[in-house]
Motif scaffolding. Structure first.
Motif, PDB file in Angstrom:
ATOM      1  N   THR A 201      -3.451  -5.703   2.173  1.00  0.00           N
ATOM      2  CA  THR A 201      -4.217  -4.493   1.861  1.00  0.00           C
ATOM      3  C   THR A 201      -5.026  -4.737   0.598  1.00  0.00           C
ATOM      4  OG1 THR A 201      -2.523  -3.086   2.853  1.00  0.00           O
ATOM      5  CG2 THR A 201      -4.083  -2.016   1.394  1.00  0.00           C
ATOM      6  N   GLU A 225     -10.692   1.277   6.498  1.00  0.00           N
ATOM      7  CA  GLU A 225     -12.137   1.498   6.394  1.00  0.00           C
ATOM      8  C   GLU A 225     -12.943   0.269   6.801  1.00  0.00           C
ATOM      9  OE1 GLU A 225      -9.569   1.671   4.257  1.00  0.00           O
ATOM     10  OE2 GLU A 225     -10.203   3.080   2.714  1.00  0.00           O
ATOM     11  N   SER A 241      -2.620   3.818   7.286  1.00  0.00           N
ATOM     12  CA  SER A 241      -2.205   5.219   7.277  1.00  0.00           C
ATOM     13  C   SER A 241      -2.938   6.047   8.332  1.00  0.00           C
ATOM     14  CB  SER A 241      -2.460   5.821   5.900  1.00  0.00           C
ATOM     15  OG  SER A 241      -3.842   5.714   5.577  1.00  0.00           O
TER      16      SER A 241
HETATM   17  C1  LIG Z   1      -3.899   1.854  -0.536  1.00  0.00           C
HETATM   18  C2  LIG Z   1      -3.277   2.174   0.798  1.00  0.00           C
HETATM   19  O1  LIG Z   1      -2.444   2.995   0.882  1.00  0.00           O
HETATM   20  N1  LIG Z   1      -3.708   1.475   1.811  1.00  0.00           N
HETATM   21  C3  LIG Z   1      -3.296   1.728   3.144  1.00  0.00           C
HETATM   22  C4  LIG Z   1      -2.582   0.576   3.749  1.00  0.00           C
HETATM   23  O2  LIG Z   1      -2.059  -0.322   3.215  1.00  0.00           O
HETATM   24  C5  LIG Z   1      -4.488   2.073   4.006  1.00  0.00           C
HETATM   25  O3  LIG Z   1      -4.052   2.350   5.307  1.00  0.00           O
HETATM   26  C6  LIG Z   1      -5.234   3.248   3.447  1.00  0.00           C
HETATM   27  O4  LIG Z   1      -4.419   4.375   3.382  1.00  0.00           O
HETATM   28  C7  LIG Z   1      -6.457   3.551   4.288  1.00  0.00           C
HETATM   29  O5  LIG Z   1      -7.193   2.394   4.445  1.00  0.00           O
HETATM   30  C8  LIG Z   1      -7.281   4.669   3.706  1.00  0.00           C
HETATM   31  O6  LIG Z   1      -7.817   4.311   2.466  1.00  0.00           O
END
Ligand SMILES: CC(=O)N[C@H](C=O)[C@@H](O)[C@H](O)[C@H](O)CO
Ligand SMILES: CC(=O)C(=O)O
Length: 329
Positions: A201, A225, A241
């Motif tokens: 991530t 994204e 998420s």
């Molecule tokens: C920083 C964070 O929580 N990253 C999530 C996964 O790891 C993502 O799924 C984000 O929630 C998503 O990309 C939306 O910004």
């Protein structure tokens, strides 16, 4: 009888025709929601873990989002705000819920500030019949500061999880552990028998590409994204998420990309990004839980220090989501 036989033969020739001309390319790319943790109200207002909602959540994911894998107790699951016992109870609830929807691939996050807790969570995950694999993010207060420190910290957790496989969960924006993942991938692959890759991530796609090029382990992509960018660069699955509520759009992006329809993949990716841009100003986890509630599944509150949206914020978020047409996607 003859008519039935004849129509069966017809059916067979139709199926033969379809399979011959449209060979099914079965993709293994999976969308894995990093599930939110359900809470109910309690007397002191900090939120009580409410595992009774897990079964409805599992059904919601299966029926409305076409999802059959979950990442339990990660960032969006507020794992670092849960006690060790709560984390175990939460995982057990997902394991118990899985058969009711015909089975689920359950990945459990076991990272913790204390390595002792991380080892305990890894052993617990292994002891349950129904956990497919685990992942661990590093500690965030006393942080590993080199590849060798990170491997040294990771190894006993991997050993406790064995024979389950384990991935490293790289999320430097939250952990502030920004060790070179390509170097770690090489070191961990040779030192740890059940290490299978990284849940990545981060927006640094150069390093992501270096990791993929090494050809060791799988790379799970964690930035919803830019999901399709991750696919282009070699992600084998995505954990995020938004796949709790935006999976139909994300699946469309995945399938468009896989069938070579780049323009369409870009359009679906644009929708995902638009949703995230609309949601983020209201706060990540609380806003996303509010969206899931608007779709008919109330997962309750968040735990302090996070705070739920006020009623007017929720109404504004709904207005903004209506304005981008989200509820019709
Ligand atoms: C920083 C964070 O929580 N990253 C999530 C996964 O790891 C993502 O799924 C984000 O929630 C998503 O990309 C939306 O910004
Ligand atoms: C998004 C993600 O992977 C997590 O919440 O842990």
């Amino acid at each position: 009888m003859d008519r039935i036989f004849a129509s069966l033969m017809n059916l067979r020739s139709i199926v033969t025709f379809l399979v011959f001309f449209f060979p099914l390319t079965v993709s293994s790319f999976d969308l894995i929601p990093a599930v939110f943790t359900p809470f109910s109200e309690d007397e002191i207002g900090i939120g009580k873990l409410d595992t009774s909602k897990v079964i409805d959540y599992a059904k919601f994911l299966k029926q409305k989002q076409n999802i059959s894998s979950v990442f339990v107790g990660g960032t969006n699951g507020e794992s670092l705000s849960l006690t060790l016992e709560e984390r175990k109870t939460l995982l057990e609830a997902w394991v118990e819920a899985a058969p009711s929807i015909g089975g689920m691939t359950i990945i459990s996050h076991v990272g913790a500030e204390s390595i002792v807790d991380a080892i305990a969570l890894a052993s617990h995950a292994k002891s349950l019949d129904g956990v497919a694999s685990v992942a661990a993010m590093p500690p965030t207060f006393f942080r590993p500061s080199s590849v060798s420190e990170l491997v040294a910290w990771f190894s006993p957790i991997a050993e406790a999880a064995y024979p389950l496989t384990i991935k490293y969960y790289h999320i430097p924006s939250m952990t502030n552990v920004a060790i070179d993942m390509d170097e770690f991938l090489v070191a961990a692959s040779s030192a740890i028998p059940n290490f299978t890759g990284i849940k990545y991530t981060d927006t640094d796609l150069y390093t992501f590409t270096k990791c993929v090029s090494l050809g060791v382990g799988e790379m799970f992509y964690g930035k919803d994204e830019t999901l399709t960018s991750g696919m282009l660069l070699g992600a084998t699955s995505a954990v995020g998420s938004t796949y709790s509520f935006l999976a139909p759009t994300a699946w469309s992006a995945v399938h468009a990309w896989e069938s070579g329809n780049v323009k369409s993949a870009q359009e679906y990716q644009g929708k995902i990004t638009l949703l995230i841009n609309t949601m983020l100003p209201y706060g990540g986890i609380p806003a996303q839980k509010a969206i899931v509630k608007m779709m008919g599944l109330d997962l309750g509150n968040v735990r302090l220090p996070l705070t739920a949206l006020e009623e007017d914020q929720e109404a504004n978020l709904k207005k903004d989501l209506n304005a981008i047409g989200f509820f019709d996607w």
